[in-house]
Design a protein around this motif. Sequence first.
Motif, PDB file in Angstrom:
ATOM      1  N   MET A   1       0.845  -1.205   0.000  1.00 19.24           N
ATOM      2  CA  MET A   1       0.000   0.000   0.000  1.00 19.24           C
ATOM      3  C   MET A   1       0.877   1.251   0.000  1.00 19.24           C
ATOM      4  SD  MET A   1      -2.752   1.325   2.868  1.00 19.24           S
ATOM      5  CE  MET A   1      -3.841  -0.054   2.609  1.00 19.24           C
ATOM      6  N   ALA A   2       0.602   2.170  -0.943  1.00 19.09           N
ATOM      7  CA  ALA A   2       1.365   3.414  -1.007  1.00 19.09           C
ATOM      8  C   ALA A   2       0.930   4.336   0.130  1.00 19.09           C
ATOM      9  CB  ALA A   2       1.144   4.095  -2.352  1.00 19.09           C
ATOM     10  N   THR A   3       1.854   4.675   0.980  1.00 19.60           N
ATOM     11  CA  THR A   3       1.534   5.584   2.080  1.00 19.60           C
ATOM     12  C   THR A   3       2.458   6.787   2.109  1.00 19.60           C
ATOM     13  OG1 THR A   3       2.944   4.299   3.563  1.00 19.60           O
ATOM     14  CG2 THR A   3       0.597   3.745   3.524  1.00 19.60           C
ATOM     15  N   GLY A   4       3.499   6.789   1.287  1.00 16.55           N
ATOM     16  CA  GLY A   4       4.455   7.876   1.297  1.00 16.55           C
ATOM     17  C   GLY A   4       3.821   9.195   0.929  1.00 16.55           C
ATOM     18  N   ALA A   5       4.341  10.280   1.509  1.00 20.72           N
ATOM     19  CA  ALA A   5       3.731  11.602   1.339  1.00 20.72           C
ATOM     20  C   ALA A   5       4.339  12.412   0.204  1.00 20.72           C
ATOM     21  CB  ALA A   5       3.844  12.392   2.634  1.00 20.72           C
ATOM     22  N   LEU A   6       5.365  11.892  -0.473  1.00 24.54           N
ATOM     23  CA  LEU A   6       6.052  12.665  -1.508  1.00 24.54           C
ATOM     24  C   LEU A   6       5.718  12.143  -2.899  1.00 24.54           C
ATOM     25  CD1 LEU A   6       8.185  14.700  -2.547  1.00 24.54           C
ATOM     26  CD2 LEU A   6       9.936  12.944  -2.093  1.00 24.54           C
ATOM     27  N   MET A   7       5.325  13.063  -3.783  1.00 18.73           N
ATOM     28  CA  MET A   7       5.201  12.771  -5.207  1.00 18.73           C
ATOM     29  C   MET A   7       6.284  13.571  -5.925  1.00 18.73           C
ATOM     30  SD  MET A   7       1.994  13.212  -7.900  1.00 18.73           S
ATOM     31  CE  MET A   7       1.141  11.729  -7.366  1.00 18.73           C
ATOM     32  N   LEU A   8       7.126  12.872  -6.684  1.00 21.15           N
ATOM     33  CA  LEU A   8       8.207  13.532  -7.416  1.00 21.15           C
ATOM     34  C   LEU A   8       8.158  13.125  -8.881  1.00 21.15           C
ATOM     35  CD1 LEU A   8       9.872  10.793  -7.405  1.00 21.15           C
ATOM     36  CD2 LEU A   8      11.133  11.730  -5.483  1.00 21.15           C
ATOM     37  N   ASP A   9       9.182  13.518  -9.656  1.00 21.80           N
ATOM     38  CA  ASP A   9       9.148  13.266 -11.091  1.00 21.80           C
ATOM     39  C   ASP A   9      10.447  12.637 -11.569  1.00 21.80           C
ATOM     40  OD1 ASP A   9      10.790  15.449 -10.774  1.00 21.80           O
ATOM     41  OD2 ASP A   9       9.631  16.793 -12.040  1.00 21.80           O
ATOM     42  N   LEU A  10      10.558  12.455 -12.870  1.00 26.21           N
ATOM     43  CA  LEU A  10      11.727  11.856 -13.496  1.00 26.21           C
ATOM     44  C   LEU A  10      12.342  12.846 -14.480  1.00 26.21           C
ATOM     45  CD1 LEU A  10      10.179   8.364 -14.388  1.00 26.21           C
ATOM     46  CD2 LEU A  10      11.459   8.983 -12.314  1.00 26.21           C
ATOM     47  N   VAL A  11      13.623  12.643 -14.768  1.00 25.97           N
ATOM     48  CA  VAL A  11      14.330  13.566 -15.654  1.00 25.97           C
ATOM     49  C   VAL A  11      14.010  13.303 -17.121  1.00 25.97           C
ATOM     50  CG1 VAL A  11      16.610  14.271 -16.469  1.00 25.97           C
ATOM     51  CG2 VAL A  11      16.199  13.983 -14.022  1.00 25.97           C
ATOM     52  N   ALA A  20      15.515   4.870  -9.770  1.00 23.18           N
ATOM     53  CA  ALA A  20      14.958   3.601  -9.309  1.00 23.18           C
ATOM     54  C   ALA A  20      15.197   3.413  -7.816  1.00 23.18           C
ATOM     55  CB  ALA A  20      15.564   2.441 -10.097  1.00 23.18           C
ATOM     56  N   ILE A  21      16.374   3.804  -7.356  1.00 24.38           N
ATOM     57  CA  ILE A  21      16.686   3.713  -5.923  1.00 24.38           C
ATOM     58  C   ILE A  21      15.792   4.660  -5.121  1.00 24.38           C
ATOM     59  CG2 ILE A  21      18.467   4.160  -4.182  1.00 24.38           C
ATOM     60  CD1 ILE A  21      20.536   3.260  -6.308  1.00 24.38           C
ATOM     61  N   THR A  22      15.628   5.888  -5.630  1.00 28.18           N
ATOM     62  CA  THR A  22      14.803   6.878  -4.934  1.00 28.18           C
ATOM     63  C   THR A  22      13.354   6.412  -4.816  1.00 28.18           C
ATOM     64  OG1 THR A  22      16.205   8.714  -5.677  1.00 28.18           O
ATOM     65  CG2 THR A  22      13.961   9.258  -4.994  1.00 28.18           C
ATOM     66  N   LEU A  23      12.826   5.851  -5.895  1.00 29.18           N
ATOM     67  CA  LEU A  23      11.426   5.430  -5.879  1.00 29.18           C
ATOM     68  C   LEU A  23      11.154   4.320  -4.871  1.00 29.18           C
ATOM     69  CD1 LEU A  23      10.364   5.396  -9.657  1.00 29.18           C
ATOM     70  CD2 LEU A  23       9.944   7.160  -7.937  1.00 29.18           C
ATOM     71  N   GLN A  24      12.182   3.603  -4.469  1.00 23.48           N
ATOM     72  CA  GLN A  24      11.975   2.496  -3.535  1.00 23.48           C
ATOM     73  C   GLN A  24      11.854   2.944  -2.087  1.00 23.48           C
ATOM     74  OE1 GLN A  24      14.344  -1.177  -4.451  1.00 23.48           O
ATOM     75  NE2 GLN A  24      15.092   0.039  -6.174  1.00 23.48           N
ATOM     76  N   HIS A  25      12.135   4.224  -1.811  1.00 23.11           N
ATOM     77  CA  HIS A  25      11.965   4.715  -0.453  1.00 23.11           C
ATOM     78  C   HIS A  25      10.475   4.738  -0.097  1.00 23.11           C
ATOM     79  CE1 HIS A  25      16.088   5.870   0.494  1.00 23.11           C
ATOM     80  NE2 HIS A  25      16.200   6.325  -0.740  1.00 23.11           N
ATOM     81  N   PRO A  26      10.091   4.218   1.039  1.00 18.55           N
ATOM     82  CA  PRO A  26       8.671   4.192   1.400  1.00 18.55           C
ATOM     83  C   PRO A  26       8.060   5.577   1.570  1.00 18.55           C
ATOM     84  CG  PRO A  26      10.040   3.511   3.261  1.00 18.55           C
ATOM     85  CD  PRO A  26      10.945   3.574   2.058  1.00 18.55           C
ATOM     86  N   GLU A  27       8.897   6.590   1.777  1.00 15.73           N
ATOM     87  CA  GLU A  27       8.372   7.963   1.903  1.00 15.73           C
ATOM     88  C   GLU A  27       7.884   8.509   0.566  1.00 15.73           C
ATOM     89  OE1 GLU A  27      11.003   6.942   5.166  1.00 15.73           O
ATOM     90  OE2 GLU A  27      11.382   6.989   3.001  1.00 15.73           O
ATOM     91  N   VAL A  28       8.286   7.876  -0.528  1.00 18.45           N
ATOM     92  CA  VAL A  28       7.806   8.260  -1.854  1.00 18.45           C
ATOM     93  C   VAL A  28       6.516   7.494  -2.126  1.00 18.45           C
ATOM     94  CG1 VAL A  28       8.289   8.284  -4.327  1.00 18.45           C
ATOM     95  CG2 VAL A  28      10.136   8.735  -2.690  1.00 18.45           C
TER      96      VAL A  28
END
Length: 338
Positions: A1-11, A20-28
Amino acid sequence: MATGALMLDLVGTSLTTEEAITLQHPEVGGLILFSRNYTDPVQLHELMRSVRSIRPDLIVAVDQEGGRVQRFREGFTRLPPMAVLGQLYQQDPVTACTSARELGWLMAAELRAFDIDISFAPVLDIDWQQSSIIGDRAFASEPEALAALAIAFMQGMHEAGMAATGKHFPGHGWVQADSHLELPVDERDETCLEQSDIQPFKALIAAGLDAIMPAHVVYSQVDPQPAGFSQYWLKEKLRKQLGFSGVIFSDDLTMEGASIAGNYAERCRKALAAGCDMVLVCNQPVHALEVLDYLKSQVAIVNPRIAKMRGRPDDSFLNSQRFKQARELAGRCMALIG
């Protein structure tokens, strides 16, 4: 379940090792795509496969409103600006609402075919004929017509398995300034706002609106903070008085209208404290990582609202007669643009 509070983008158009490493953080919890992330349908399918292989639970978003705000164009149906529906409504309200429903369904169906969860739509700002950043993105200048068209558009989105996000609460259409470039100030009192700009939000909340994005606008007679950082606007007005129980997305924290809140960690902190469920940090990877670091330093909070924004899968839409007819409708609407 996605619970992370941050939505970001890609270059770019493919996922880098670092991303790919960044997206695996649960805060994302979310990913937003832009025109720079798209070349053609084959590339988009591959990008989404890459994303889903490491984070199947992410909320993937795009701005695919139609008109000048349509990030994916080549290989997608060109959607008209929503003002076309408002013009049609003046002549034939029933046909206009039917058209809005079909265009909302078409937009959502095309995106869901790529496993993209949401488009940040519909725009619920009133066209007061003085905001260049809103302009023909708005359905109409009359709250009643706007609400009727936006409800129909939302119903079409829902039928295609997509949650709807109304923006920009409590209304961005009055101010002339572009909140991407400066901090707009709306000097009207709350009664005036209640009788006009807030009416479409109230109507869509009653009709089942899933999410709301507040404006980076200061309503100076109500609160000195922009709506997206205001506990009054989000907790008191939106949650308590209007009874909204869905997701609140911040608008992009890199916009100039958000700079009043301080550095990026402070912008995130204040947006979440005000009542936002998820914050967007776009076009500034370094600052997105600053916000990620801030969130990693905080106690994790499980937010079940966010997961409800995941799209409902259905791969049959694009082969349907409805899809063919909706594309023809979009073409006729595009032909009405002068």
